[in-house]
Motif scaffolding. Structure first.
Motif, PDB file in Angstrom:
ATOM      1  N   VAL A  15     -14.799  -2.417   8.415  1.00 21.65           N
ATOM      2  CA  VAL A  15     -14.586  -3.191   7.193  1.00 21.65           C
ATOM      3  C   VAL A  15     -13.267  -2.722   6.608  1.00 21.65           C
ATOM      4  O   VAL A  15     -13.095  -1.530   6.309  1.00 21.65           O
ATOM      5  N   LEU A  16     -12.316  -3.631   6.463  1.00 22.04           N
ATOM      6  CA  LEU A  16     -10.978  -3.304   5.990  1.00 22.04           C
ATOM      7  C   LEU A  16     -10.782  -3.958   4.623  1.00 22.04           C
ATOM      8  O   LEU A  16     -10.747  -5.188   4.512  1.00 22.04           O
ATOM      9  N   MET A  17     -10.651  -3.142   3.596  1.00 15.91           N
ATOM     10  CA  MET A  17     -10.491  -3.635   2.230  1.00 15.91           C
ATOM     11  C   MET A  17      -9.025  -3.464   1.829  1.00 15.91           C
ATOM     12  O   MET A  17      -8.542  -2.350   1.676  1.00 15.91           O
ATOM     13  N   ALA A  18      -8.322  -4.581   1.666  1.00 13.06           N
ATOM     14  CA  ALA A  18      -6.890  -4.547   1.339  1.00 13.06           C
ATOM     15  C   ALA A  18      -6.121  -3.730   2.367  1.00 13.06           C
ATOM     16  O   ALA A  18      -5.241  -2.942   2.025  1.00 13.06           O
ATOM     17  N   GLY A  19      -6.450  -3.942   3.631  1.00 19.07           N
ATOM     18  CA  GLY A  19      -5.796  -3.207   4.701  1.00 19.07           C
ATOM     19  C   GLY A  19      -4.463  -3.829   5.085  1.00 19.07           C
ATOM     20  O   GLY A  19      -4.372  -5.045   5.291  1.00 19.07           O
ATOM     21  N   PRO A  20      -3.386  -3.034   5.217  1.00 18.60           N
ATOM     22  CA  PRO A  20      -2.091  -3.573   5.628  1.00 18.60           C
ATOM     23  C   PRO A  20      -2.147  -4.132   7.046  1.00 18.60           C
ATOM     24  O   PRO A  20      -2.799  -3.563   7.929  1.00 18.60           O
ATOM     25  N   SER A  21      -1.437  -5.233   7.260  1.00 16.86           N
ATOM     26  CA  SER A  21      -1.350  -5.822   8.601  1.00 16.86           C
ATOM     27  C   SER A  21       0.093  -5.949   9.058  1.00 16.86           C
ATOM     28  O   SER A  21       0.352  -6.444  10.152  1.00 16.86           O
ATOM     29  N   VAL A  22       1.038  -5.529   8.208  1.00 13.58           N
ATOM     30  CA  VAL A  22       2.461  -5.555   8.547  1.00 13.58           C
ATOM     31  C   VAL A  22       3.007  -4.148   8.329  1.00 13.58           C
ATOM     32  O   VAL A  22       2.373  -3.318   7.676  1.00 13.58           O
TER      33      VAL A  22
END
Length: 463
Positions: A281-288
């Protein structure tokens, strides 16, 4: 009487009167003083506690809405009706003047090259505490809550935390909570909000065991936080997963990670490089990459604070030039030289250049700005829930949702959900502006819709 003696007498009388006036003013400022500081459309309470010591006046500063208390005031100067409070630790200074019969101090708070009006009035010490947090759990709990320790053998350190276990016969599904950037205790406290205490309480009441822990060098955990990178945090989280899997009350085939902010970057790294888990579960996880996050974060916060579009464009351009250079620098020396060149071109003062270089050459910062989370996301082969708040200015949904979806669609996982929760900020609170200065003003620690979305998703995959 000779003229020179008369002048000396008048001067002596003047000094005596000045001394009496200053002494009276010093006595008048002793006590607690508070006032509202308006920043970016929100108000933050500022409190100064001024005391008379043997060697003169001393003081501390609180920002109760931000959870900051006891900040030492470096210098307290009272001259006539003028009052100056210098707070070197945060680079701030308050200058004001006693007014209305010493019942208020009218002045300005200056920090980071900006000044804001701040009027202080006397206040009772009892009125200077933090605002209420109605979601914070209070014992007795309808579940077991145990203090535990576990070892990261690779780093030769012991970490301490709290394991909450649901009532009823196990084994139970379980999660490790992985916190965001900065030294975080097991409750991941931000702006007087105990984020992970609230999240752990909700999940455990829903039948999910939860391990939350003090980061290395924080609270009861061993080690040193300074100099630790996201990779180091991943090793610690992996040790937490292994501890959970070995617990008799935990289902070893239903152990996942819930990562928030930087923790949303760490969690896929743990799964793909250190210790496989059963879901993420990724809460406000960076993807860049990190440098892109910081460029957009700075620009959007400036815009939300009312900066004109031209100024925002300029901020974005300078930040991009600065951070891309730091991210691609061969080593810390090259990063420092690049940063010095950019900042001096912008006319930044020497003190600020030094502090910025110190930050940019920190191991954590250099790793973060140069790390691209997309490759790890493309390797994820377990169910994933990625959540964002529509008003998040720190990890903006508009910047990260598309790349997150693209990376997960390219991954082996056949169960990936990416959702934007309307009206929520970076901490998943219901927000007006999304500004970090607003976090402390919001009573809600974490919106029920976010809590329920997470628990329902985990339950559906661990029955």
């Amino acid at each position: 009487m000779p003229d020179g003696d008369r002048i000396a007498l008048f001067l002596g009388l003047g000094l005596a009167l000045f001394s009496l006036t200053t002494a009276a003013a010093q006595e008048a400022v002793v006590g607690a003083w508070s006032g509202p500081l308006k920043v970016g459309g929100t108000e933050l309470r500022i409190v100064f506690h001024i005391e008379q010591g043997e060697d003169g006046l001393t003081a501390t500063m609180d920002s109760p809405d931000q959870g900051a208390t006891g900040i030492p005031v470096s210098r307290v100067t009272v001259t006539g009706d003028s009052v100056t409070l210098a707070v070197d630790r945060i680079g701030g200074v308050y200058t004001g003047a006693l007014a209305d019969g010493d019942t208020k101090i009218d002045g300005q708070w200056t920090q980071g090259g900006q000044s804001f009006p701040l009027t202080l009035t006397p206040t009772a010490e009892a009125d200077t505490g933090p605002p209420p947090r109605p979601q914070h759990p209070e014992p007795p709990y309808p579940y077991a809550a145990d203090s535990v320790t576990f070892r990261n053998e690779a780093a030769s350190l012991e970490l301490a935390g709290t394991l909450t276990r649901p009532e009823g016969e196990g084994p139970h599904p379980a999660v490790v909570l992985v916190s965001g950037s900065g030294p975080q205790d097991r409750n991941s406290e931000v702006a007087n909000h105990r984020l992970f205490h609230v999240l752990a309480d909700h999940l455990t009441r829903q039948g999910i065991a939860v391990l939350r822990y003090d980061e290395r060098g924080v609270g009861a955990s061993e080690g040193t936080f300074e100099g630790a990178t996201s990779e180091d945090s991943s090793g610690d989280a992996a040790a937490a997963v292994r501890f959970l899997r070995s617990h008799s009350d935990v289902d070893p085939g239903a152990v996942g990670l819930v990562g928030m902010s930087e923790g949303g970057l760490v969690a896929p790294m743990v799964h793909t490089r250190f210790e496989p888990v059963d879901f993420l579960v990724l809460m406000a996880g960076p993807s860049v990459p990190g440098h892109e996050i910081l460029v957009e974060q700075t620009a959007r916060i400036a815009a939300a604070q009312g900066a004109p579009s031209g100024a925002v464009d300029s901020i974005r351009a300078v930040q991009r030039r600065t951070l891309e250079g730091v991210a691609t620098a061969a080593d810390s020396a090259a990063a420092a030289e690049h940063l010095r060149t950019v900042l001096e071109d912008e006319g930044v003062g020497a003190d600020r250049v030094r502090s910025q270089i110190e930050q940019a050459t920190d191991p954590w910062f250099r790793f973060f700005v140069g790390y691209d989370p997309a490759p790890a996301l493309r390797q994820v082969d377990v169910p994933v829930l990625a959540l964002y708040g529509s008003k998040d200015l720190q990890v903006p949904a508009g910047q990260n949702v598309g790349p997150m979806r693209a990376a997960l669609q390219a991954s082996p996982s056949d169960d990936a959900t990416v959702r934007v929760l309307d009206g929520l900020n970076h901490l998943f609170q219901p927000a007006e502006t999304g500004l970090p200065s607003e976090y402390a003003q919001i009573d809600t620690t974490m919106a029920p819709t976010a809590l329920e979305t997470i628990s329902a998703w985990i339950r559906a995959r661990t029955r």
